[in-house]
Design a protein around this motif. Structure first.
Motif, mmCIF file in Angstrom:
data_model
loop_
_atom_site.group_PDB
_atom_site.id
_atom_site.type_symbol
_atom_site.label_atom_id
_atom_site.label_comp_id
_atom_site.label_asym_id
_atom_site.label_seq_id
_atom_site.Cartn_x
_atom_site.Cartn_y
_atom_site.Cartn_z
ATOM 1 N N UNK A 136 -9.474 -8.432 -8.903
ATOM 2 C CA UNK A 136 -10.632 -8.161 -8.035
ATOM 3 C C UNK A 136 -10.420 -6.870 -7.271
ATOM 4 N N UNK A 137 -11.522 -6.344 -6.753
ATOM 5 C CA UNK A 137 -11.464 -5.142 -5.919
ATOM 6 C C UNK A 137 -11.186 -5.489 -4.460
ATOM 7 N N UNK A 138 -11.728 -6.614 -4.011
ATOM 8 C CA UNK A 138 -11.575 -7.029 -2.623
ATOM 9 C C UNK A 138 -11.117 -8.486 -2.577
ATOM 10 N N UNK A 139 -10.349 -8.822 -1.527
ATOM 11 C CA UNK A 139 -9.856 -10.189 -1.367
ATOM 12 C C UNK A 139 -10.085 -10.662 0.067
ATOM 13 N N UNK A 140 -10.369 -11.941 0.189
ATOM 14 C CA UNK A 140 -10.459 -12.576 1.508
ATOM 15 C C UNK A 140 -9.539 -13.792 1.498
ATOM 16 N N UNK A 141 -8.544 -13.774 2.372
ATOM 17 C CA UNK A 141 -7.617 -14.900 2.498
ATOM 18 C C UNK A 141 -8.137 -15.814 3.595
ATOM 19 N N UNK A 142 -8.467 -17.025 3.214
ATOM 20 C CA UNK A 142 -9.017 -17.996 4.167
ATOM 21 C C UNK A 142 -8.383 -19.361 3.907
ATOM 22 N N UNK A 143 -7.056 -19.375 3.901
ATOM 23 C CA UNK A 143 -6.323 -20.579 3.498
ATOM 24 C C UNK A 143 -6.118 -21.570 4.630
ATOM 25 N N UNK A 144 -6.456 -21.188 5.858
ATOM 26 C CA UNK A 144 -6.364 -22.127 6.964
ATOM 27 C C UNK A 144 -4.941 -22.418 7.394
ATOM 28 N N UNK A 310 -7.527 -6.141 1.440
ATOM 29 C CA UNK A 310 -7.246 -7.565 1.640
ATOM 30 C C UNK A 310 -7.622 -7.953 3.070
ATOM 31 N N UNK A 311 -8.572 -8.847 3.188
ATOM 32 C CA UNK A 311 -9.064 -9.325 4.474
ATOM 33 C C UNK A 311 -8.565 -10.752 4.721
ATOM 34 N N UNK A 312 -8.638 -11.187 5.958
ATOM 35 C CA UNK A 312 -8.266 -12.557 6.304
ATOM 36 C C UNK A 312 -9.165 -13.040 7.433
#
Length: 470
Positions: A136-144, A310-312
């Motif tokens: 992917x080009x962009x990532x969002x980490x939302x694993x809690x 990479x975002x979170x």
């Protein structure tokens, strides 16, 4: 190898809203979920179960009506955890369906498995049957996060447990020790006390919910004591263990030894001191992203980590770790990732906080302590529910709403409320603050009668009268 515009890890509130926002922007989106169910802690072990448990407790005990009807309210006897859990499961199943439907309607591809970075733009999904690598080009980490489980505490899911296991109790205990006076600990302490459980709440600081306005906190602690909750503030737990007691029929109790020398005993103990991130298994070292000792990620104001793409968002980035804030963080992160920076002039300092204790507590903006520290001149306007016809009609005469008003400009600097409907009532003040409104707005506005919203008019009058010395 499949390529996506955006890959989101986690289907909690931040992941859900981030995925939908990316899809609305016309992007090809994949969302990865390692558990067998959707929704993360919000749906399965945290927000929804605890709030469903609270609503069931209030309904089955009739506690909200006792102030008005006294002892004439019929309450359900012999309440079991099974009674309460059944209500929670109905809501949870419905939420699963809602999330899956939203993903399907917006063509978000759902991948089941554990995500692990292989390089800055590659993720391997360890599925139940096989693994695949996607990019992917962009990532969002939302694993809690998950509840902290220190190794020196003998968790057994029966008498010593975290908030994840509390709904699994096969019976309602007579006594409970709650270790931790944060949001989770205080909410469950209130729920259990409402159900007739004798609760002792232990907190290492000198007050509960340290981010609250002091006056609201003091009122809340008063309410807890009135509900027979024993507060052990400024106390730290040194050791937790099970002990055999020979009083009458031999039986086992949980013992908490405090550093001060006090010994507490109860049938059960809920450990609710902090939550732990789950970033360690994501392979972030292969991306160049570091996390702290509690596996939380640091982000900038746009929710970017130290790696630009990479975002979170959500609990994984720490305070305030609320479902409501997580949803907006996920949406904003995705907007920024794809150049949609015009997401409104909403100030992140105006995120409302809601604590679903008994009674409810909510706040937005600054506290008295913060304004004093910053040297901002203010006056407090207060309205008590007992002054409001609606408060008397619903039998809640102990609730209150406080406005913090700038002494010179009369702008609203903070709103703090405790009592029935506090988490709903707060949004009126939030909207006025976001639009730069002043105390005079509430005086000149017409509110339905009788409503709790009238508290805003009464509080505004109270504050301005003080400023005008009348």
């Amino acid at each position: 190898m499949k390529h996506y515009d955006c890959i989101i890890i986690g289907t909690g509130p931040a992941g859900q809203k981030g995925a939908i926002q990316a899809a609305k922007l016309g992007k090809r989106v994949a969302v990865i979920e390692k558990n067998s169910v959707l929704g993360g802690a919000q749906i399965n072990t945290g927000t929804i179960p605890s709030k469903a448990l609270r609503e069931a407790a209030l309904h089955l005990t009739g506690v909200n009506r006792r102030g008005l009807f006294g002892n004439t309210t019929c309450v359900k006897s012999d309440i079991t955890v099974a009674d309460l859990a059944s209500v929670s499961q109905q809501v949870i199943r419905q939420e699963w369906d809602v999330i899956r439907s939203q993903f399907d309607r917006n063509h978000v591809e759902l991948l089941w498995g554990r995500a692990e970075f292989q390089s800055p733009n590659e993720v391997i999904v360890h599925g139940p049957d096989s693994s695949e690598v996607i990019t992917a080009d962009q990532f969002l980490i939302a694993v809690g996060t998950r509840p902290a489980r220190p190794e020196n505490i003998p968790f057994n899911e029966g008498s010593i447990f975290t908030s994840d296991e509390i709904l699994k109790l096969d019976r309602l205990p007579r006594t409970m020790i709650v270790v931790g006076g944060g949001v989770i600990g205080t909410e469950y302490a209130c729920i259990m006390s409402t159900l007739g459980v004798r609760v002792t709440l232990v907190e290492g600081r000198d007050r509960l919910l340290g981010f609250l306005d002091r006056e609201i906190c003091d009122a809340f602690q008063y309410f807890l004591r009135q509900k027979s909750v024993t507060l052990r503030l400024g106390e730290k737990v040194e050791e937790i263990k099970e002990v055999e007691v020979q009083n009458g029929t031999p039986h086992t109790l949980v013992q908490a030894q405090l550093e001060s020398g006090k010994t507490l005993r109860a049938e059960t103990l809920l450990y609710a001191v902090g939550r732990q991130g789950v970033c360690g298994a994501l392979g972030l070292d292969k991306v160049g992203i570091e996390f702290d000792d509690r596996e939380r990620l640091h982000v900038n104001d746009d929710y970017q980590t130290n790696v630009e793409h990479v975002y979170a968002a959500g609990d994984v980035i720490g305070f305030p770790a609320l479902a409501s804030t997580s949803m907006e963080q996920g949406r904003r992160a995705i907007c920024h990732a794809f150049g949609q920076c015009d997401v409104g002039n909403y100030n992140t300092s105006l995120f409302p906080y809601g604590i679903y204790a008994v009674p409810e507590i909510s706040m937005v903006g600054k506290t008295e302590e913060q304004l004093t520290e910053e040297g901002i001149p203010f006056e407090a306007g207060i309205a008590h529910y007992r002054e409001i016809a609606r408060g008397q009609l619903i039998g809640d005469e102990l609730g209150m709403l406080k406005l913090l008003i700038h002494q010179d400009t009369h702008e609203i600097l903070g709103v703090h409320t405790i009592g029935t409907g506090a988490t709903e009532l707060i949004h009126i003040g939030q909207a006025v603050m976001a639009l730069g409104g002043k105390a005079q707005f509430f005086i000149n506005n017409v509110f339905n009668f009788p409503t709790l919203a009238e508290c805003y008019k009464v509080a505004a009058y109270n504050g301005l009268n003080k400023l005008n010395h009348v």
